[in-house]
Motif scaffolding. Sequence first.
Motif, PDB file in Angstrom:
ATOM      1  N   GLY A 127      44.389  59.446  73.601  1.00  0.00           N
ATOM      2  CA  GLY A 127      43.287  58.526  73.366  1.00  0.00           C
ATOM      3  C   GLY A 127      43.517  57.142  73.926  1.00  0.00           C
ATOM      4  O   GLY A 127      42.664  56.258  73.767  1.00  0.00           O
ATOM      5  N   THR A 128      44.651  56.920  74.600  1.00  0.00           N
ATOM      6  CA  THR A 128      44.927  55.615  75.207  1.00  0.00           C
ATOM      7  C   THR A 128      44.264  55.570  76.575  1.00  0.00           C
ATOM      8  O   THR A 128      44.643  56.301  77.487  1.00  0.00           O
ATOM      9  CB  THR A 128      46.441  55.391  75.349  1.00  0.00           C
ATOM     10  N   THR A 129      43.274  54.709  76.730  1.00  0.00           N
ATOM     11  CA  THR A 129      42.471  54.679  77.958  1.00  0.00           C
ATOM     12  C   THR A 129      42.619  53.374  78.727  1.00  0.00           C
ATOM     13  O   THR A 129      41.858  53.130  79.661  1.00  0.00           O
ATOM     14  CB  THR A 129      40.982  54.875  77.608  1.00  0.00           C
ATOM     15  N   TRP A 130      43.606  52.550  78.373  1.00  0.00           N
ATOM     16  CA  TRP A 130      43.633  51.188  78.915  1.00  0.00           C
ATOM     17  C   TRP A 130      44.934  50.811  79.622  1.00  0.00           C
ATOM     18  O   TRP A 130      45.124  49.645  79.968  1.00  0.00           O
ATOM     19  CB  TRP A 130      43.370  50.174  77.797  1.00  0.00           C
ATOM     20  N   THR A 131      45.833  51.754  79.857  1.00  0.00           N
ATOM     21  CA  THR A 131      47.116  51.387  80.466  1.00  0.00           C
ATOM     22  C   THR A 131      47.335  51.960  81.861  1.00  0.00           C
ATOM     23  O   THR A 131      48.074  51.368  82.651  1.00  0.00           O
ATOM     24  CB  THR A 131      48.282  51.838  79.570  1.00  0.00           C
ATOM     25  N   ASP A 132      46.743  53.101  82.182  1.00  0.00           N
ATOM     26  CA  ASP A 132      46.944  53.683  83.510  1.00  0.00           C
ATOM     27  C   ASP A 132      46.423  52.728  84.584  1.00  0.00           C
ATOM     28  O   ASP A 132      45.267  52.295  84.545  1.00  0.00           O
ATOM     29  CB  ASP A 132      46.218  55.029  83.626  1.00  0.00           C
ATOM     30  N   GLY A 133      47.275  52.411  85.554  1.00  0.00           N
ATOM     31  CA  GLY A 133      46.882  51.500  86.616  1.00  0.00           C
ATOM     32  C   GLY A 133      46.934  50.040  86.225  1.00  0.00           C
ATOM     33  O   GLY A 133      46.399  49.191  86.948  1.00  0.00           O
ATOM     34  N   PHE A 134      47.591  49.739  85.097  1.00  0.00           N
ATOM     35  CA  PHE A 134      47.698  48.357  84.630  1.00  0.00           C
ATOM     36  C   PHE A 134      49.172  47.986  84.457  1.00  0.00           C
ATOM     37  O   PHE A 134      49.682  47.914  83.341  1.00  0.00           O
ATOM     38  CB  PHE A 134      46.928  48.169  83.319  1.00  0.00           C
ATOM     39  N   PRO A 135      49.864  47.744  85.560  1.00  0.00           N
ATOM     40  CA  PRO A 135      51.287  47.384  85.471  1.00  0.00           C
ATOM     41  C   PRO A 135      51.470  46.008  84.844  1.00  0.00           C
ATOM     42  O   PRO A 135      50.626  45.123  84.993  1.00  0.00           O
ATOM     43  CB  PRO A 135      51.735  47.386  86.935  1.00  0.00           C
ATOM     44  N   HIS A 136      52.599  45.845  84.146  1.00  0.00           N
ATOM     45  CA  HIS A 136      52.952  44.555  83.549  1.00  0.00           C
ATOM     46  C   HIS A 136      54.297  44.042  84.044  1.00  0.00           C
ATOM     47  O   HIS A 136      54.805  43.051  83.513  1.00  0.00           O
ATOM     48  CB  HIS A 136      53.012  44.676  82.020  1.00  0.00           C
ATOM     49  N   ASN A 137      54.890  44.701  85.031  1.00  0.00           N
ATOM     50  CA  ASN A 137      56.220  44.278  85.458  1.00  0.00           C
ATOM     51  C   ASN A 137      56.225  42.873  86.051  1.00  0.00           C
ATOM     52  O   ASN A 137      57.271  42.220  86.105  1.00  0.00           O
ATOM     53  CB  ASN A 137      56.830  45.276  86.441  1.00  0.00           C
TER      54      ASN A 137
ATOM     55  N   HIS B 110      34.924  52.686  78.978  1.00  0.00           N
ATOM     56  CA  HIS B 110      35.616  52.377  77.732  1.00  0.00           C
ATOM     57  C   HIS B 110      36.063  50.916  77.761  1.00  0.00           C
ATOM     58  O   HIS B 110      36.466  50.404  78.803  1.00  0.00           O
ATOM     59  CB  HIS B 110      36.838  53.282  77.541  1.00  0.00           C
ATOM     60  N   TYR B 111      36.004  50.272  76.620  1.00  0.00           N
ATOM     61  CA  TYR B 111      36.436  48.881  76.541  1.00  0.00           C
ATOM     62  C   TYR B 111      37.909  48.767  76.916  1.00  0.00           C
ATOM     63  O   TYR B 111      38.744  49.556  76.470  1.00  0.00           O
ATOM     64  CB  TYR B 111      36.218  48.330  75.131  1.00  0.00           C
ATOM     65  N   ASN B 112      38.201  47.774  77.737  1.00  0.00           N
ATOM     66  CA  ASN B 112      39.578  47.551  78.161  1.00  0.00           C
ATOM     67  C   ASN B 112      39.839  46.050  78.245  1.00  0.00           C
ATOM     68  O   ASN B 112      39.371  45.380  79.171  1.00  0.00           O
ATOM     69  CB  ASN B 112      39.852  48.210  79.514  1.00  0.00           C
ATOM     70  N   TYR B 113      40.590  45.545  77.274  1.00  0.00           N
ATOM     71  CA  TYR B 113      40.965  44.132  77.258  1.00  0.00           C
ATOM     72  C   TYR B 113      42.451  43.965  77.575  1.00  0.00           C
ATOM     73  O   TYR B 113      43.051  42.947  77.249  1.00  0.00           O
ATOM     74  CB  TYR B 113      40.601  43.507  75.903  1.00  0.00           C
ATOM     75  N   ASN B 114      43.018  44.976  78.226  1.00  0.00           N
ATOM     76  CA  ASN B 114      44.375  44.883  78.738  1.00  0.00           C
ATOM     77  C   ASN B 114      44.370  44.020  80.002  1.00  0.00           C
ATOM     78  O   ASN B 114      43.316  43.766  80.595  1.00  0.00           O
ATOM     79  CB  ASN B 114      44.909  46.287  79.048  1.00  0.00           C
ATOM     80  N   ALA B 115      45.535  43.589  80.429  1.00  0.00           N
ATOM     81  CA  ALA B 115      45.658  42.757  81.625  1.00  0.00           C
ATOM     82  C   ALA B 115      46.228  43.565  82.780  1.00  0.00           C
ATOM     83  O   ALA B 115      47.213  44.291  82.611  1.00  0.00           O
ATOM     84  CB  ALA B 115      46.551  41.554  81.350  1.00  0.00           C
ATOM     85  N   TYR B 116      45.604  43.429  83.941  1.00  0.00           N
ATOM     86  CA  TYR B 116      46.225  43.881  85.186  1.00  0.00           C
ATOM     87  C   TYR B 116      47.095  42.728  85.680  1.00  0.00           C
ATOM     88  O   TYR B 116      46.625  41.594  85.821  1.00  0.00           O
ATOM     89  CB  TYR B 116      45.171  44.227  86.231  1.00  0.00           C
ATOM     90  N   VAL B 117      48.370  43.014  85.952  1.00  0.00           N
ATOM     91  CA  VAL B 117      49.312  41.974  86.368  1.00  0.00           C
ATOM     92  C   VAL B 117      49.806  42.291  87.773  1.00  0.00           C
ATOM     93  O   VAL B 117      50.320  43.382  88.033  1.00  0.00           O
ATOM     94  CB  VAL B 117      50.509  41.881  85.403  1.00  0.00           C
ATOM     95  N   GLY B 118      49.640  41.349  88.674  1.00  0.00           N
ATOM     96  CA  GLY B 118      50.106  41.523  90.042  1.00  0.00           C
ATOM     97  C   GLY B 118      50.997  40.377  90.466  1.00  0.00           C
ATOM     98  O   GLY B 118      51.129  39.363  89.771  1.00  0.00           O
TER      99      GLY B 118
END
Length: 486
Positions: free
Chosen positions: A335-345, A472-480
């Motif tokens: 059910g986690t829909t907000w992390t794939d393709g959202f790296p935080h490194n 789907h709502y996604n308030y995660n951050a994409y970090v580049g």
Amino acid sequence: MKLGFLSFFSTFLFFVFLSFSAAKHNTPLSRRSSKRQLHSRAEPESQAFDATSRSVYSDHSADSRLEKRDGTKYVFMHHVFHSFKGCLELSSDLYTDTYEYTHDSWLNDFDQIRAKDIDAVALNVGRDTWQSARVQDAYSAAAMVGMSVFISFDYTSFDCNIETTVNWVNAYKGLPGQFKINGRPMISSYSGDCLGPDGWQTIRDQTGGFLMPFIYGNDDQQLKKGSSYGFFDSWYCWGCAWPQGNYNKTTDDDHYYMNILESRYATTISPWMFTHYDSKNFYLRGDDWLLITRWEQLISMRDQLTFVEMVTWNDYGESDYFGTGPSSANSQPSGTTWTDGFPHNGFFDLSAYYITYFKTGVYPRITKDTVYFWLRPHPASINAKNDPLPKPEGWDWTSDTLWAAAFCSSTCNVTLRVGSYSQDFDNLPYGVNKISLPLKALGNVTVKMSKNGQEVINHIPSHFQYQEYTDHYNYNAYVGSATTLS
């Protein structure tokens, strides 16, 4: 040979006992509870916020120093073993983080973490039988690469039992990878008020451990020396990593606890917080360069701090990870829909500068030009097309902004662009320059840097766009990040 076999067999039986004892009690299976109000000190109700693009320059000389403090500074990384989605039936698709970990997985994580001069990894363990094998692998891998680890008992899942806790600590404290303070094994926790003062005192007495738990739900004054929990060697504030409302993070909560614990106070830092399950659905404000601002706060308090814990390496379900993101669907909760393709490194990479600064009191020299940037994937106010859940609580605590930090080895010019809207930041001085761009257009992100009339960075992320729709709502951050080759 018989003695060797008996020794091996005894050790094997003991770890079987640990696995059994961790599972035999009827502790409810639930995801970690909301971290919103896990420290009692209230922060300001509101602060004015200017959402327009701005640049905050910080021209730090390489010779700038903070006041030195006797004693070593330690930085830890919190590594989560599991999370659940509130289900009662055990199955592998409910687990996140380390269910499928191998010895090589630990080696890979520890190599990355150790490269940033982090002193030890806190192993957040719960009640499940498979976790003891992962702990053994972690200790083995840590010893191989020169990393240190310690157990952080997650008592929202782990058996709240004195004997079980003591057995776990004593089983691992003599291993080469165990992190110790003055010869005493570090013991930490998430929650643990269920043990009570007598339980914690017994654990300390029977293990010789150095106690640094996070317990909550009690009168904070009980943490004072001479009070019921005053024997704790340290206590860390989990929730102090984030603002708990629609305002910027301050140090009010840190100073509140410093007044109680004095030099025993420890605290946390985290880059983000967003979770979107039916059991918990909220966002904590990450605007205004939360991670960098928090590092600056910790550095300003370094003469009062000994321990800082980075939260977390891999809690994908709550978006507060410093790593690249989940390696597969099985390494995050269903059910986690907000992390794939959202790296935080990128968050982790920029932290290296501040880790050195915090531990030594000396600004490290910036020798390579780098621009770190992060943003959410859609405007905060839009309605998702196919999401059965409502917007997360706190969705209106964020502005639609691209946040960036330009690490300049000498004077530089930076351009930030999203879609058709851009802004130039000219003559940024040596140091860390915090800049931002309001998200007034949709499309690709472009980051450029030039020096002396020559373009040295021109970067467009290939797998990310800022869009006005979402399923789907996604308030995660994409970090580049973008770095010069020279």
